[in-house]
Design a protein around this motif. Structure first.
Motif, PDB file in Angstrom:
ATOM      1  N   GLU A   1      -4.834   6.553   9.536  1.00 23.17           N
ATOM      2  CA  GLU A   1      -4.943   5.609   8.417  1.00 23.17           C
ATOM      3  C   GLU A   1      -3.568   5.300   7.838  1.00 23.17           C
ATOM      4  O   GLU A   1      -3.244   4.148   7.549  1.00 23.17           O
TER       5      GLU A   1
ATOM      6  N   VAL B   1       0.854  -1.192   0.000  1.00 25.71           N
ATOM      7  CA  VAL B   1       0.000   0.000   0.000  1.00 25.71           C
ATOM      8  C   VAL B   1       0.889   1.240   0.000  1.00 25.71           C
ATOM      9  O   VAL B   1       1.610   1.497   0.964  1.00 25.71           O
TER      10      VAL B   1
ATOM     11  N   ILE C   1     -14.791  -2.755  -2.531  1.00 22.71           N
ATOM     12  CA  ILE C   1     -13.442  -3.331  -2.540  1.00 22.71           C
ATOM     13  C   ILE C   1     -13.459  -4.672  -3.269  1.00 22.71           C
ATOM     14  O   ILE C   1     -12.592  -4.960  -4.112  1.00 22.71           O
TER      15      ILE C   1
ATOM     16  N   ALA D   1      -7.447   3.854  -4.436  1.00 21.98           N
ATOM     17  CA  ALA D   1      -8.422   4.118  -3.378  1.00 21.98           C
ATOM     18  C   ALA D   1      -8.311   5.586  -2.995  1.00 21.98           C
ATOM     19  O   ALA D   1      -7.317   5.997  -2.400  1.00 21.98           O
TER      20      ALA D   1
ATOM     21  N   PHE E   1      -8.861  -3.414   4.956  1.00 24.43           N
ATOM     22  CA  PHE E   1      -7.769  -2.873   4.155  1.00 24.43           C
ATOM     23  C   PHE E   1      -6.429  -3.458   4.611  1.00 24.43           C
ATOM     24  O   PHE E   1      -5.526  -3.668   3.797  1.00 24.43           O
TER      25      PHE E   1
ATOM     26  N   TYR F   1      -3.194   4.581  -2.425  1.00 30.03           N
ATOM     27  CA  TYR F   1      -4.239   4.964  -1.476  1.00 30.03           C
ATOM     28  C   TYR F   1      -4.061   6.428  -1.103  1.00 30.03           C
ATOM     29  O   TYR F   1      -2.975   6.844  -0.697  1.00 30.03           O
TER      30      TYR F   1
ATOM     31  N   LEU G   1      -1.890   1.547   7.669  1.00 30.97           N
ATOM     32  CA  LEU G   1      -1.978   0.839   6.398  1.00 30.97           C
ATOM     33  C   LEU G   1      -0.732   0.896   5.534  1.00 30.97           C
ATOM     34  O   LEU G   1      -0.464  -0.029   4.765  1.00 30.97           O
TER      35      LEU G   1
ATOM     36  N   ARG H   1      -3.884  -5.450   2.184  1.00 31.68           N
ATOM     37  CA  ARG H   1      -2.443  -5.188   2.104  1.00 31.68           C
ATOM     38  C   ARG H   1      -1.625  -6.464   2.279  1.00 31.68           C
ATOM     39  O   ARG H   1      -0.636  -6.687   1.562  1.00 31.68           O
TER      40      ARG H   1
END
Length: 363
Positions: A194, A25, A142, A155, A174, A187, A198, A178
């Motif tokens: 976040e 990600v 998703i 995203a 998420f 993303y 992530l 990943r």
């Protein structure tokens, strides 16, 4: 490795950004208006930039020097928007199947059953979007993106339209995406929490330019960057669950330092990421005694960065990793803080929010 180089002029704003997105990600992180969505739209083919190249090996989406500008439907991208954008007249199963219709013949694709299980949407298959919550719609979106056999998933702030409870519902999915899916993800976010949970790679954007790129702990822990501003400053620690205690606390091993948090629903031995917000850290020259705070991290000052106002950001290297503290300049001066000085960081156990704790993926 997706390589992106873009230049595009708008009235009063110029995007001039170059970066690489490795597997995992890659989060484009920065304040609103910094150019994040413009970059994603250029990758998707929804914006035709003045100049640029977007490619991964022989997979070339854009090369203005050679006159290559693939149309959006030929780019094999899965796009997850802020809202699910599901077809209201189709059931969840039919919305998922819609993604498979666009998968090229012979292209590696995800198994429908595995995607349904991973996203926890089995009980929803016969419902229509009107009967779904915001979080459920995003999970279906998703899945639809995954089932189109994309070479890259985009995203664009997919949690921005959700309340905190729905965000907490979606973030673990998420994380699974990943860790369990081979498709790289680009993303967009302006949420430090976040990003900390992530990101495999963070690309910090400011004023249409890339100001830093690297692992989340490295970029978020740099006091010279702070792409979301001092108020959102915070560092990322990687720790392992050591034990769960009867009083409702979970003990972590963070580089040999015990770190106590409210109960974390992960088995002992599990590796996780913890974001420590800079405004939740206080500093002491000596190891403090007689405090209610359980988390005390000895370390050494790496940098002191005064802000434009009364505040300062102090970067502290500890055995657990880089920690940032947001204190007043007056406090920094009173403590005589300078690079190389030994100090102790104090973090209240209950100040670490559940949204700042997640499983640890690659990087």
């Amino acid at each position: 490795m997706l390589e992106v180089s873009l230049r595009h002029a708008f009235a009063g704003f110029t995007l001039d950004a170059q970066f690489r997105a490795p597997p995992g990600v890659t989060v484009l992180f920065g304040r609103s208006g910094s150019g994040k969505t413009t970059i994603v739209n250029a990758v998707a083919g929804l914006l035709s930039p003045d100049e640029g190249r977007i490619a991964s090996g022989d997979w070339v989406l854009l090369d203005t020097d050679r006159g290559v500008r693939l149309r959006p439907h030929r780019r094999r991208l899965g796009y997850i928007f802020q809202e699910g954008r599901l077809f209201p007249h189709l059931t969840v199963r039919q919305n998922l199947a819609y993604g498979t219709w666009f998968a090229p013949k012979g292209a590696p694709r995800e198994d429908m059953g595995r995607v349904v299980e991973m996203l926890g949407i089995g009980p929803l298959l016969h419902r229509r979007p009107a009967a779904l919550s915001g979080g459920e719609k995003q999970r279906v979106a998703i899945g639809r993106a995954l089932l189109s056999a994309p070479r890259l998933i985009l995203a664009d702030e997919p949690l921005a339209a959700l309340d905190e409870a729905r965000k907490a519902e979606i973030l673990p999915y998420f994380e699974r995406l990943r860790d369990e899916v081979s498709v790289p993800i680009l993303y967009v976010s302006h949420s430090a929490s976040e990003v900390a949970r992530l990101a495999t790679t963070v690309v910090a954007i400011e004023g249409g330019r890339v100001i830093a790129q690297g692992p989340a702990a490295e970029v978020l822990g740099d006091p010279a960057i702070l792409p979301a501003g001092a108020r959102e400053a915070g560092a990322v620690l990687t720790a392992r669950v050591a034990a769960h205690h009867d009083d409702g606390l979970t003990e972590l091993d963070a580089g040999g330092i015990p770190l106590f948090l409210p109960r974390v629903a992960l088995a002992p031995g599990s590796l996780l990421r913890v974001r420590i917000a800079a405004h939740d850290v206080i500093l002491s020259r000596e190891r403090p005694e007689g405090l209610s705070a359980l988390n005390i991290l000895p370390g050494r000052v790496q940098d002191v960065r005064p802000g434009d106002g009364p505040g300062a950001i102090v970067a502290l290297d500890t055995a657990a990793g880089r920690v940032l503290a947001r204190i007043t300049r007056r406090s920094a001066e009173a403590l005589g803080l300078r690079a190389g000085m030994d100090v102790h960081a104090v973090v209240k156990t209950v100040s670490v929010a559940a949204a700042d704790i997640g499983t640890s993926g690659a990087g």
